[in-house]
Write a protein that holds these residues in place. Structure first.
Motif, PDB file in Angstrom:
ATOM      1  N   UNK A   1      13.638   7.679   9.997  1.00  0.00           N
ATOM      2  CA  UNK A   1      12.542   7.033  10.884  1.00  0.00           C
ATOM      3  C   UNK A   1      11.071   6.684   9.936  1.00  0.00           C
ATOM      4  N   UNK A   2      10.831   5.566  10.984  1.00  0.00           N
ATOM      5  CA  UNK A   2       9.572   5.033  10.378  1.00  0.00           C
ATOM      6  C   UNK A   2       8.445   4.172  11.029  1.00  0.00           C
TER       7      UNK A   2
ATOM      8  N   UNK B   1      11.669   0.542   0.072  1.00  0.00           N
ATOM      9  CA  UNK B   1      13.068   0.134  -1.386  1.00  0.00           C
ATOM     10  C   UNK B   1      13.216   1.787  -1.660  1.00  0.00           C
ATOM     11  N   UNK B   2      12.499   2.496  -0.792  1.00  0.00           N
ATOM     12  CA  UNK B   2      12.866   4.331  -0.821  1.00  0.00           C
ATOM     13  C   UNK B   2      13.880   4.473  -0.010  1.00  0.00           C
ATOM     14  N   UNK B   3      13.525   4.103   1.330  1.00  0.00           N
ATOM     15  CA  UNK B   3      14.162   4.622   2.539  1.00  0.00           C
ATOM     16  C   UNK B   3      14.805   3.667   3.774  1.00  0.00           C
ATOM     17  N   UNK B   4      16.088   3.608   4.445  1.00  0.00           N
ATOM     18  CA  UNK B   4      16.630   2.898   5.358  1.00  0.00           C
ATOM     19  C   UNK B   4      16.631   3.081   6.324  1.00  0.00           C
ATOM     20  N   UNK B   5      15.603   2.789   7.651  1.00  0.00           N
ATOM     21  CA  UNK B   5      14.980   3.247   8.738  1.00  0.00           C
ATOM     22  C   UNK B   5      16.666   3.221   9.484  1.00  0.00           C
TER      23      UNK B   5
ATOM     24  N   UNK C   1      12.141  12.335   9.017  1.00  0.00           N
ATOM     25  CA  UNK C   1      13.204  12.936   8.873  1.00  0.00           C
ATOM     26  C   UNK C   1      13.600  13.209  10.415  1.00  0.00           C
ATOM     27  N   UNK C   2      14.525  13.339  11.375  1.00  0.00           N
ATOM     28  CA  UNK C   2      15.226  13.436  12.433  1.00  0.00           C
ATOM     29  C   UNK C   2      14.445  14.924  13.043  1.00  0.00           C
ATOM     30  N   UNK C   3      14.322  15.558  11.810  1.00  0.00           N
ATOM     31  CA  UNK C   3      13.211  16.674  12.775  1.00  0.00           C
ATOM     32  C   UNK C   3      12.138  16.682  12.372  1.00  0.00           C
ATOM     33  N   UNK C   4      11.137  15.557  12.510  1.00  0.00           N
ATOM     34  CA  UNK C   4      10.106  15.158  12.326  1.00  0.00           C
ATOM     35  C   UNK C   4       9.288  16.299  10.927  1.00  0.00           C
ATOM     36  N   UNK C   5      10.230  16.280   9.871  1.00  0.00           N
ATOM     37  CA  UNK C   5       9.536  16.244   8.540  1.00  0.00           C
ATOM     38  C   UNK C   5       9.374  14.922   7.960  1.00  0.00           C
TER      39      UNK C   5
END
Length: 70
Positions: A7-8, A58-62, A23-27
């Motif tokens: 998530x962004x 470039x690194x993540x797909x939200x 991440x979904x767990x807040x990291x």
């Protein structure tokens, strides 16, 4: 939330702009920061948000994006 998703988060403050991938767990996986130049208008801030989000893309797909501003 599914922890496999990324998530962004976008935070637009009076002096800085932050965009994170988490991440979904807040990291927090990545964080990007830049200065806000309010005197140059909203277009400059929008361009900065776009540039920072594209850099993270470039690194993540939200899976989703959240935006907050003061």
């Amino acid at each position: 939330m599914n922890e496999t998703h990324v998530y962004f988060g976008v935070e637009i403050g009076g002096t800085k702009l932050q965009v994170i991938a988490a991440s979904g767990d807040g990291v927090v996986l990545r964080q990007r920061r830049t200065s806000v130049r309010r005197g140059e208008g909203a277009g400059v801030i929008r361009d900065a948000v776009l540039a920072e989000m594209l850099a993270l893309r470039e690194e993540f797909e939200p899976a989703a994006v959240g935006v907050g501003f003061g």
